[in-house]
Design a protein around this motif. Sequence first.
Motif, mmCIF file in Angstrom:
data_model
loop_
_atom_site.group_PDB
_atom_site.id
_atom_site.type_symbol
_atom_site.label_atom_id
_atom_site.label_comp_id
_atom_site.label_asym_id
_atom_site.label_seq_id
_atom_site.Cartn_x
_atom_site.Cartn_y
_atom_site.Cartn_z
ATOM 1 N N ALA A 45 -62.844 25.778 11.060
ATOM 2 C CA ALA A 45 -62.633 25.730 9.611
ATOM 3 C C ALA A 45 -62.394 24.305 9.140
ATOM 4 O O ALA A 45 -62.920 23.870 8.108
ATOM 5 N N ALA A 46 -61.620 23.536 9.901
ATOM 6 C CA ALA A 46 -61.310 22.160 9.506
ATOM 7 C C ALA A 46 -62.538 21.266 9.579
ATOM 8 O O ALA A 46 -62.779 20.452 8.672
ATOM 9 N N PHE A 47 -63.333 21.405 10.637
ATOM 10 C CA PHE A 47 -64.522 20.561 10.769
ATOM 11 C C PHE A 47 -65.570 20.897 9.701
ATOM 12 O O PHE A 47 -66.245 19.995 9.179
ATOM 13 N N GLU A 48 -65.707 22.189 9.373
ATOM 14 C CA GLU A 48 -66.673 22.540 8.333
ATOM 15 C C GLU A 48 -66.196 22.045 6.964
ATOM 16 O O GLU A 48 -66.984 21.564 6.147
ATOM 17 N N LEU A 49 -64.904 22.146 6.719
ATOM 18 C CA LEU A 49 -64.360 21.638 5.465
ATOM 19 C C LEU A 49 -64.505 20.122 5.386
ATOM 20 O O LEU A 49 -64.861 19.575 4.327
ATOM 21 N N ASP A 50 -64.245 19.436 6.485
ATOM 22 C CA ASP A 50 -64.407 17.982 6.532
ATOM 23 C C ASP A 50 -65.846 17.592 6.196
ATOM 24 O O ASP A 50 -66.091 16.614 5.467
ATOM 25 N N LYS A 51 -66.806 18.365 6.700
ATOM 26 C CA LYS A 51 -68.214 18.097 6.422
ATOM 27 C C LYS A 51 -68.530 18.325 4.940
ATOM 28 O O LYS A 51 -69.256 17.541 4.309
ATOM 29 N N LEU A 69 -64.585 27.872 1.647
ATOM 30 C CA LEU A 69 -63.914 27.620 2.926
ATOM 31 C C LEU A 69 -62.401 27.689 2.785
ATOM 32 O O LEU A 69 -61.704 28.180 3.692
ATOM 33 N N LEU A 70 -61.879 27.227 1.669
ATOM 34 C CA LEU A 70 -60.439 27.301 1.448
ATOM 35 C C LEU A 70 -59.982 28.744 1.296
ATOM 36 O O LEU A 70 -58.930 29.134 1.826
ATOM 37 N N ASP A 71 -60.772 29.558 0.590
ATOM 38 C CA ASP A 71 -60.431 30.979 0.453
ATOM 39 C C ASP A 71 -60.451 31.675 1.810
ATOM 40 O O ASP A 71 -59.555 32.466 2.133
ATOM 41 N N GLN A 72 -61.486 31.391 2.607
ATOM 42 C CA GLN A 72 -61.581 32.011 3.929
ATOM 43 C C GLN A 72 -60.432 31.575 4.829
ATOM 44 O O GLN A 72 -59.846 32.395 5.547
ATOM 45 N N ALA A 73 -60.111 30.290 4.806
ATOM 46 C CA ALA A 73 -59.033 29.782 5.652
ATOM 47 C C ALA A 73 -57.699 30.399 5.263
ATOM 48 O O ALA A 73 -56.891 30.757 6.129
ATOM 49 N N ALA A 74 -57.480 30.544 3.944
ATOM 50 C CA ALA A 74 -56.224 31.155 3.490
ATOM 51 C C ALA A 74 -56.151 32.610 3.922
ATOM 52 O O ALA A 74 -55.089 33.097 4.347
ATOM 53 N N SER A 75 -57.281 33.318 3.854
ATOM 54 C CA SER A 75 -57.306 34.730 4.249
ATOM 55 C C SER A 75 -57.059 34.885 5.750
ATOM 56 O O SER A 75 -56.280 35.744 6.179
ATOM 57 N N GLN A 76 -57.705 34.039 6.555
ATOM 58 C CA GLN A 76 -57.501 34.096 8.008
ATOM 59 C C GLN A 76 -56.068 33.771 8.375
ATOM 60 O O GLN A 76 -55.472 34.403 9.260
ATOM 61 N N HIS A 77 -55.498 32.803 7.677
ATOM 62 C CA HIS A 77 -54.130 32.403 7.990
ATOM 63 C C HIS A 77 -53.143 33.527 7.656
ATOM 64 O O HIS A 77 -52.182 33.784 8.421
ATOM 65 N N SER A 78 -53.395 34.213 6.564
ATOM 66 C CA SER A 78 -52.471 35.284 6.154
ATOM 67 C C SER A 78 -52.520 36.457 7.119
ATOM 68 O O SER A 78 -51.501 37.120 7.353
ATOM 69 N N THR A 79 -53.677 36.716 7.737
ATOM 70 C CA THR A 79 -53.791 37.849 8.657
ATOM 71 C C THR A 79 -53.256 37.532 10.055
ATOM 72 O O THR A 79 -53.026 38.439 10.845
ATOM 73 N N THR A 80 -53.070 36.242 10.373
ATOM 74 C CA THR A 80 -52.586 35.874 11.697
ATOM 75 C C THR A 80 -51.109 35.555 11.714
ATOM 76 O O THR A 80 -50.536 35.307 12.773
ATOM 77 N N ARG A 81 -50.463 35.554 10.537
ATOM 78 C CA ARG A 81 -49.028 35.253 10.497
ATOM 79 C C ARG A 81 -48.212 36.453 10.911
ATOM 80 O O ARG A 81 -48.592 37.584 10.724
#
Length: 501
Positions: free
Chosen positions: A457-463, A489-501
């Motif tokens: 997610a970070a590398f794709e966002l950086d790109k 990408l920010l929406d996806q990252a936020a969604s993934q983060h919320s499901t792994t907490r």
Amino acid sequence: MKHASAGTGIDLPAELDDWAGHQRWFAGKAHSPVLRSIGQWSLPTDAADVRIASHLVIDTASRFSTLYQVPLTARRYPLESATGGLIGQSTDLDGTLWFVYDATHDPAYASALLTFMVTGGAVRGEARPERHVATEDAPSGVLASGDVVHALTLDGAPTDPGALAGMSVTASRVISGEQSNTSIIIDLTDRFGRPARPVIVKIFRVVANGQNPDVSVQSALARAGSRFVPEPIGAVSGEWSDPLSSERHSGHLAFAQEFLPGVEDAWRVALQAAAAGHDFEAQAHALGVATAAVHRDLALAFPTVDATADVVNQLCFSMRERYRLAAREVPELAAHRDAILAVFNRAQAATWPRLQRIHGDYHLGQVLDAPGRGWVLIDFEGEPLRPLAERTLPDIPLRDVAGMLRSFSYVGATILMRDPAVVEGRAVDWTMAARAAFLSGYLGSGGTLAGQEPLLAAFELDKAVYESVYETRNRPTWVQIPLRAVRRLLDQAASQHSTTR
């Protein structure tokens, strides 16, 4: 006559400054160059009334110390087939008039350069006399040497280095559209007059100290038996004195490899498929397989290193710094500051794999669709604007994966930009299917990204952040493509983060 390098003892045509300023490989687009030759090396040629010299020049009007390679041919008579490469004219002290060409457009240069490679030629050229005095311990001038990397027969099988020496150049042509180098396609016949496999020679326009990864990486992959890269043939290495310190530097000046006729790059193939609504999943899966195979070979051919805390911190700092600078140019990026930095922070806290050599500038335009052979990866130089020392450092393979995922996303966005009649949902579905198929092929049977999702997610966002700056500078009407990607990408990252907490 005022020469571009007046006072250095190595004259350049007066028109060279203006000509260089209009070339795509010239980096100083914001100013008019004032070029100075720090040295040259000459190529022997059997062509009558032709002189060939390749200059290493710096732009004295720039605060950067970029070193360029400018090969020139001087001809007594105009070369009708190379009118597009004519730079200007020069006159000898005896009044003899010479027509000066960008040598890449001159078949005499193509023939002499290829011969120099395959015969292991070596030559010492001139240097600026007021700065360099040659001694046994401190040589002066430009040293150039040719080297056979891998020779080919007509059917592509390896052969002895002397086999290519008997071939003759029948035609040569420059590939248009390149930005950082100049490539020449050379048609050949063997010693019996039969057509031989054509060769493509890349002239490195920006020269730097150290091995060019396009040469070293591709050669290593070929030696490892990879079927996913073109066969390398030869290279020219050079040695010169640093114009700022007079220290001796060395690096690659040119590289020859097999030319694959009748190919299209993966960008055009994918774009045509998406525009027509054709399925691309099988091709994307095969590209993922090829990418994984190349990464495996690179991990065996070059040293790998642990992702220590210092290395991870530096890589994540670089992402944050690129974002900080990008937000100055693209106001919408500044509005997402907290969310973007959160993605980078989660990547820094993730578990990182070992670092290795990668492609470094991976996208669909760096892959060829070779009939009967499949995907072939090219251009292993890395991002041309990054210093060579950075481009040769071990990195994380997911950076290449992220670059290719962004490239698939650009295909879908491009067809929407070009054809308003295209249904957005169809373009999105095509993009997501191609991305998923590529990842499936890359990961292989049973492979998983478990634990590394924050890194991807970070590398794709950086790109996407980088793309936002590029489009703002070069194609402002396209900037919404990477900006939409940033939001997604920010929406996806936020969604993934919320499901792994």
